[in-house]
Write a protein that holds these residues in place. Structure first.
Motif, PDB file in Angstrom:
ATOM      1  N   ILE A  46       0.830  -1.198   0.000  1.00 35.16           N
ATOM      2  CA  ILE A  46       0.000   0.000   0.000  1.00 35.16           C
ATOM      3  C   ILE A  46       0.869   1.255   0.000  1.00 35.16           C
ATOM      4  O   ILE A  46       1.825   1.361   0.759  1.00 35.16           O
ATOM      5  CB  ILE A  46      -0.928   0.031   1.234  1.00 35.16           C
ATOM      6  CG1 ILE A  46      -1.785  -1.235   1.293  1.00 35.16           C
ATOM      7  CG2 ILE A  46      -1.804   1.278   1.222  1.00 35.16           C
ATOM      8  CD1 ILE A  46      -2.712  -1.406   0.126  1.00 35.16           C
ATOM      9  N   HIS A 335     -11.998  -1.104   2.698  1.00 34.88           N
ATOM     10  CA  HIS A 335     -10.573  -0.781   2.738  1.00 34.88           C
ATOM     11  C   HIS A 335      -9.788  -1.777   3.581  1.00 34.88           C
ATOM     12  O   HIS A 335      -8.568  -1.689   3.670  1.00 34.88           O
ATOM     13  CB  HIS A 335     -10.362   0.628   3.299  1.00 34.88           C
ATOM     14  CG  HIS A 335     -10.765   0.779   4.738  1.00 34.88           C
ATOM     15  ND1 HIS A 335     -12.070   0.990   5.119  1.00 34.88           N
ATOM     16  CD2 HIS A 335     -10.041   0.736   5.879  1.00 34.88           C
ATOM     17  CE1 HIS A 335     -12.135   1.077   6.437  1.00 34.88           C
ATOM     18  NE2 HIS A 335     -10.921   0.920   6.926  1.00 34.88           N
ATOM     19  N   GLU A 336     -10.472  -2.731   4.185  1.00 34.60           N
ATOM     20  CA  GLU A 336      -9.801  -3.707   5.039  1.00 34.60           C
ATOM     21  C   GLU A 336      -9.408  -4.939   4.232  1.00 34.60           C
ATOM     22  O   GLU A 336      -9.775  -5.111   3.075  1.00 34.60           O
ATOM     23  CB  GLU A 336     -10.733  -4.121   6.191  1.00 34.60           C
ATOM     24  CG  GLU A 336     -11.261  -2.960   7.018  1.00 34.60           C
ATOM     25  CD  GLU A 336     -10.189  -2.311   7.865  1.00 34.60           C
ATOM     26  OE1 GLU A 336      -9.099  -2.908   8.003  1.00 34.60           O
ATOM     27  OE2 GLU A 336     -10.431  -1.204   8.376  1.00 34.60           O
ATOM     28  N   TRP A 337      -8.654  -5.828   4.888  1.00 35.62           N
ATOM     29  CA  TRP A 337      -8.415  -7.153   4.336  1.00 35.62           C
ATOM     30  C   TRP A 337      -9.610  -8.025   4.691  1.00 35.62           C
ATOM     31  O   TRP A 337     -10.157  -7.919   5.776  1.00 35.62           O
ATOM     32  CB  TRP A 337      -7.163  -7.786   4.950  1.00 35.62           C
ATOM     33  CG  TRP A 337      -5.956  -6.923   4.902  1.00 35.62           C
ATOM     34  CD1 TRP A 337      -5.504  -6.099   5.885  1.00 35.62           C
ATOM     35  CD2 TRP A 337      -5.053  -6.787   3.822  1.00 35.62           C
ATOM     36  NE1 TRP A 337      -4.371  -5.455   5.492  1.00 35.62           N
ATOM     37  CE2 TRP A 337      -4.066  -5.862   4.218  1.00 35.62           C
ATOM     38  CE3 TRP A 337      -4.974  -7.352   2.554  1.00 35.62           C
ATOM     39  CZ2 TRP A 337      -3.013  -5.497   3.390  1.00 35.62           C
ATOM     40  CZ3 TRP A 337      -3.927  -6.995   1.731  1.00 35.62           C
ATOM     41  CH2 TRP A 337      -2.969  -6.076   2.146  1.00 35.62           C
ATOM     42  N   LYS A 341      -7.465 -12.646   3.299  1.00 42.32           N
ATOM     43  CA  LYS A 341      -6.341 -11.742   3.049  1.00 42.32           C
ATOM     44  C   LYS A 341      -6.357 -11.173   1.631  1.00 42.32           C
ATOM     45  O   LYS A 341      -5.315 -10.868   1.064  1.00 42.32           O
ATOM     46  CB  LYS A 341      -4.996 -12.439   3.319  1.00 42.32           C
ATOM     47  CG  LYS A 341      -4.874 -13.022   4.715  1.00 42.32           C
ATOM     48  CD  LYS A 341      -4.993 -11.951   5.776  1.00 42.32           C
ATOM     49  CE  LYS A 341      -4.833 -12.525   7.174  1.00 42.32           C
ATOM     50  NZ  LYS A 341      -5.060 -11.513   8.226  1.00 42.32           N
ATOM     51  N   ILE A 343      -7.335  -8.063  -0.748  1.00 42.78           N
ATOM     52  CA  ILE A 343      -7.533  -6.632  -0.579  1.00 42.78           C
ATOM     53  C   ILE A 343      -8.938  -6.227  -1.004  1.00 42.78           C
ATOM     54  O   ILE A 343      -9.540  -6.840  -1.879  1.00 42.78           O
ATOM     55  CB  ILE A 343      -6.477  -5.850  -1.392  1.00 42.78           C
ATOM     56  CG1 ILE A 343      -6.450  -4.375  -1.001  1.00 42.78           C
ATOM     57  CG2 ILE A 343      -6.730  -5.996  -2.885  1.00 42.78           C
ATOM     58  CD1 ILE A 343      -5.920  -4.115   0.361  1.00 42.78           C
ATOM     59  N   ASP A 362      -6.724   3.315  -5.963  1.00 41.45           N
ATOM     60  CA  ASP A 362      -7.896   2.973  -5.150  1.00 41.45           C
ATOM     61  C   ASP A 362      -8.514   4.293  -4.704  1.00 41.45           C
ATOM     62  O   ASP A 362      -8.222   4.816  -3.628  1.00 41.45           O
ATOM     63  CB  ASP A 362      -7.433   2.123  -3.964  1.00 41.45           C
ATOM     64  CG  ASP A 362      -8.581   1.511  -3.190  1.00 41.45           C
ATOM     65  OD1 ASP A 362      -9.734   1.613  -3.645  1.00 41.45           O
ATOM     66  OD2 ASP A 362      -8.315   0.931  -2.118  1.00 41.45           O
ATOM     67  N   VAL A 369      -2.526   0.811  -4.604  1.00 45.44           N
ATOM     68  CA  VAL A 369      -2.346  -0.581  -4.190  1.00 45.44           C
ATOM     69  C   VAL A 369      -1.449  -1.286  -5.207  1.00 45.44           C
ATOM     70  O   VAL A 369      -1.698  -1.227  -6.408  1.00 45.44           O
ATOM     71  CB  VAL A 369      -3.696  -1.310  -4.085  1.00 45.44           C
ATOM     72  CG1 VAL A 369      -3.487  -2.767  -3.682  1.00 45.44           C
ATOM     73  CG2 VAL A 369      -4.609  -0.607  -3.087  1.00 45.44           C
TER      74      VAL A 369
END
Length: 492
Positions: A46, A335-337, A341, A343, A362, A369
């Motif tokens: 990131i 925006h989290e994993w 895992k 993206i 993004d 990313v």
């Protein structure tokens, strides 16, 4: 030579004039080893801390305001990124991923207290843009920018910003560059002879700025969204084949020698009280796949097409074997994993390949990313449907719909229904049971296909013929495009 006793009754022949498009895949990429050790970072890597702001610095401290376009400047081994709401061009050094400002400034704030766009040529630090989007780097190092809000094409070269084309007023006009008009140009690419191709989004066209500075319409028709419907992302291969993310039709299209054809996706459905048609999210063979306002697009040297599928919040791949799969993202904005895992994106807009990574803007997460270009990571996404795509046949540019039996592959030969092909050619087709022959009657001529001579084989009582036999007997020009399972037939 064997003959048959049957006589032909000839129907009136009406030659069909339609679009014939030829899909060519090419392109060249230079690959450099990644010069920073990112092994301690989770993959994908990131750039940006995610805050809606403006700050130059280390990769994990830098701030963006809606990054949009991205390209690789090979001469400096850096990424160039446009920002919608900082109105600047940012530069990311691929040695350490630090972020600096290449060009752009703002001398006032908008009503929300954020930097306002403007227009000014001149030195890099004082020049102004207005919601710039796509950009490209010319062989001489000049950076071309689609300055969307100013309806112009701008250029950064040797420490200065210049205006290449456009009056600053939205409209449509083909003319010399300084008098030409655009309406929200979004992306830009450069062909092999130095012409600029611009997605003139709100005009539903692709415009060309030639090396003499003249602006013409390359594809589409202003005010007509039936050919192109708000084209955005562009990518060009080494043979000047142009790939287009036709965003409002939710399709990926290809333009070559004036012909336009859809590669993947289907037009969206209009619903009541909706200005735009509705997109969808479906992986699988290209005829069944669906997109939702696709944005940036890139074609790699293997012929795979990568698409930032913006409103599906994913990165998609149209593989050279005719399948569409999801490379990254879950289909849900975030925006989290996620638990696997993988993206999550929120409105990915553009994509570029550099140093063995795919870099994606993004947008609403205010970050870049970096996704590793390897099959191991792609295999984390389980959306790839490995269905065998149907064989598609075009006769003089018109797709043939076979009702009784479909074309198929047998022992590395493509077999097509003889009746379906010849009847689409406005011919009379007869069966001679005594000679076990198919007779094609056209314009007073009689062409016979004999089973015992190997001209065809029967499958479900339908005569199936190999492409080379069809070409020899009927004097057709036939091309087989393997990676998309498509037969192109041109009558002579």
């Amino acid at each position: 030579m064997k003959s048959t006793k049957l006589n032909c009754r000839i129907p009136i022949w009406r030659k069909m004039k339609a679009l014939l498009f030829l899909l060519l895949v090419g392109g060249i990429f230079l690959v450099f080893p990644l010069e920073v050790n990112a092994q301690d970072e989770p993959l994908p890597f990131i750039i940006g801390n995610g805050k809606f702001g403006y700050f130059d610095g280390k990769y994990n401290e830098a701030e963006f305001r809606f990054p949009y376009g991205i390209t690789h400047d090979k001469s400096t081994n850096s990424l160039l990124v446009t920002e919608l709401y900082n109105h600047r061009i940012r530069q990311i050094d691929l040695k350490d991923f630090s972020v600096t400002t290449l060009a752009g400034s703002s001398d006032r704030q908008d009503r929300f207290g954020f930097p306002a766009g403007g227009y000014a040529d001149g030195e890099l630090k004082t020049a102004m843009f207005n919601e710039p989007r796509g950009l490209a780097v010319a062989p001489n190092g000049a950076v071309l920018v689609a300055d969307t809000g100013n309806h112009m094409i701008r250029m950064i070269y040797e420490g200065q910003v210049y205006t290449v084309a456009g009056t600053g007023e939205p409209g449509f006009k083909d003319d010399i560059a300084i008098n030409a008009q655009f309406w929200n140009p979004t992306d830009i690419v450069i062909d092999t002879v130095g012409n600029l191709l611009v997605s003139d989004t709100r005009n539903h066209t692709i415009r060309k700025i030639d090396t003499a500075g003249k602006v013409t319409t390359f594809a589409g028709k202003p005010g007509d969204d039936s050919i192109l419907n708000e084209p955005k992302g562009l990518s060009i291969d080494g043979n000047d084949g142009l790939y287009v993310s036709d965003s409002a039709s939710h399709q990926i299209k290809f333009i070559k020698s004036g012909h336009i054809g859809a590669i993947a996706g289907q037009p969206g459905k209009h619903e009541r009280d909706m200005y735009y048609s509705k997109g969808d999210f479906v992986d699988g063979i290209i005829q069944e796949a669906r997109f939702n306002f696709p944005g940036g697009i890139e074609v790699n040297k293997e012929g795979n097409i990568f698409v930032a599928d913006s409103w599906n919040h994913v990165l998609r791949m149209i593989s050279s074997d005719g399948n569409v799969s999801t490379v990254a993202g879950t289909g849900t904005a975030g925006h989290e994993w996620d638990q696997d895992k993988i993206i999550m994106f929120e409105i990915p807009t553009s994509i570029v390949y550099a140093n063995n990574y795919w870099f994606v803007t993004d947008q609403k997460n205010n970050r870049i990313v970096a996704i590793p270009d390897d099959n191991e990571y792609r295999d984390l996404n389980v959306r790839h449907i490995k269905a065998e795509p149907d064989i598609v046949v075009f006769l003089d540019g018109v797709k043939i719909d076979f009702s009784k039996i479909q074309p198929f592959m047998e022992e590395n030969y493509v077999l097509v229904p003889l009746r379906g092909i010849t009847e689409s050619w406005n011919s009379l087709v007869l069966w001679d049971a005594e000679e076990r022959a198919v007779i094609v009657c056209r314009e007073g001529k009689k062409i016979a296909f004999f089973e015992d001579q190997g001209d065809f084989t029967l499958h479900d009582n339908q005569a199936m013929v190999k492409l080379h036999t069809l070409e020899d007997k009927l004097d057709f020009s036939i091309q087989w495009i393997d990676h998309i399972n498509t037969v192109i037939i041109e009558t002579l």
